[in-house]
Design a protein around this motif. Structure first.
Motif, PDB file in Angstrom:
ATOM      1  N   ARG A 138       0.797  -1.219   0.000  1.00 17.04           N
ATOM      2  CA  ARG A 138       0.000   0.000   0.000  1.00 17.04           C
ATOM      3  C   ARG A 138       0.840   1.285   0.000  1.00 17.04           C
ATOM      4  N   ASP A 139       1.884   1.313   0.834  1.00 16.81           N
ATOM      5  CA  ASP A 139       2.615   2.574   0.967  1.00 16.81           C
ATOM      6  C   ASP A 139       3.600   2.812  -0.165  1.00 16.81           C
ATOM      7  N   GLU A 140       4.311   1.769  -0.537  1.00 19.73           N
ATOM      8  CA  GLU A 140       5.321   1.944  -1.596  1.00 19.73           C
ATOM      9  C   GLU A 140       5.199   0.828  -2.615  1.00 19.73           C
ATOM     10  N   PRO A 141       4.182   0.907  -3.466  1.00 22.79           N
ATOM     11  CA  PRO A 141       4.005  -0.178  -4.431  1.00 22.79           C
ATOM     12  C   PRO A 141       5.153  -0.230  -5.439  1.00 22.79           C
ATOM     13  N   THR A 142       5.549  -1.438  -5.795  1.00 27.35           N
ATOM     14  CA  THR A 142       6.553  -1.613  -6.851  1.00 27.35           C
ATOM     15  C   THR A 142       5.981  -2.616  -7.843  1.00 27.35           C
TER      16      THR A 142
END
Ligand code: SF4
Length: 326
Positions: free
Chosen positions: A185-189
């Motif tokens: 959720r916070d840092e999608p890659t």
């Protein structure tokens, strides 16, 4: 005789819950609605965050009962059953929005009390001003704005959790959503999305073969889009997919696919045994846990890492026992 102590599972996930279901005496009449399922099963696996919206907006215990009052057009408000001049619509709506925002990072699901003008997820009776039922139903006001503000949050009513299919569906969503919160959720890659999708492929297939194709395409052509946009589109369709119910036919299809991964490695006898067990499951003679346990056993010996990692084989802790009745 030695007593074998039951080890307690580690609780990683928090669920919001209507406080009366958790046994708190917060109902309008000073009573509770303690749920045996919540008290005996869920408290072993989850942290619970009890919330009583009516108490939180300042109504005391005991208090005057409230109900939904509306018109034929579809509008409705929450007012006192005996004193319609008491109108708590806006306060409950605001509190639903606030709760969704405040708990967004903390909870991975919400269990609501059915039929309540505040907490009911759906099917709460709407009355005419003259006190007669209007013949239609709506969500309670707190539940409505909670769900509108957090549309992906898994939400279910306690009463519906007695249905094995709905219970399996809810907890599969809770664990999937929790994993997304943790990993994406916070840092999608893009790599994270591919890994998430790969692990969930067969669970997706059990819920919707159509969306299995759509989600696969979304991921495979997704690199052309900014990853944040892709992740948002993906999780929206993914959570919608898990909301649709899997059934014996779709589970059978997945079980046969998983068996296919071992066709070169299994003896004819083992293959035949597994096929018979899958057929017994398909025709309703045995629960889902039986073919899944047997397949997992053979996949642990013969399966690739990809297939062993399929969430379908264990969408939630086995100790929850949900597949024993599916
Ligand atoms: S249903 Fe909701 S508002 Fe009513 S007592 Fe339970 S927690 Fe409070």
């Amino acid at each position: 005789m030695a007593i074998v102590e039951r080890s307690e599972p580690e609780k990683e996930i928090t669920l919001g819950i209507s406080a009366c279901l958790a046994g708190q005496k917060v109902r309008y009449n000073g009573d509770h609605k303690r749920s045996g399922f919540v008290a005996n099963s869920l408290t072993r696996f989850f942290h619970l965050k009890p919330v009583c919206p009516e108490v939180e907006i300042g109504l005391g215990v005991p208090r005057e009962p409230i109900r939904l009052v509306g018109d034929a057009e579809g509008d409705y408000r929450v007012v006192g059953s005996d004193h319609p001049d008491i109108d708590v619509t806006d306060k409950l709506a605001d509190f639903g929005r606030e709760t969704a925002k405040n708990l967004e990072r903390d909870i991975s699901g919400y269990i609501l009390m059915q039929k309540s003008p505040s907490c009911g997820m759906d099917r709460v009776k709407v009355y005419h001003q003259n006190g007669h039922p209007l013949g239609r139903s709506e969500p309670g006001m707190f539940a409505r704005t909670l769900m509108e503000t957090s549309p992906l949050l898994p939400v279910e009513e306690e009463g519906r959790l007695h249905d094995p299919v709905l219970r399996d569906n809810f907890f599969a969503r809770v664990f999937a959503w929790h994993r997304w919160q943790q990993e994406m959720r916070d840092e999608p890659t893009y790599a994270g999305l591919v890994a998430y999708h790969s692990a969930y492929k067969y669970l997706i297939m059990a819920h919707s073969p159509q969306n299995y194709r759509k989600l696969g395409q979304m991921v495979s052509i997704g690199k052309k889009k900014p990853v944040e946009e892709l992740a948002e589109e993906y999780i929206s369709l993914f959570m919608e997919t898990l909301r649709s119910k899997a059934n014996r036919k779709s589970h059978t299809n997945v079980l046969l696919h998983l068996l296919g991964y071992m066709k070169k490695d299994l003896s004819d006898e083992s293959k035949q045994t597994l096929l018979e067990i899958i057929e017994q499951y398909r025709t309703g003679m045995i629960p889902l846990i039986v073919p899944v346990t047997m397949l997992s056993h053979f996949l642990n010996i013969h399966g690739s890492q990809y297939v062993k990692d399929q969430v379908y084989l264990k969408p939630y802790p086995e100790e929850l026992g949900l597949r024993n009745t599916l």
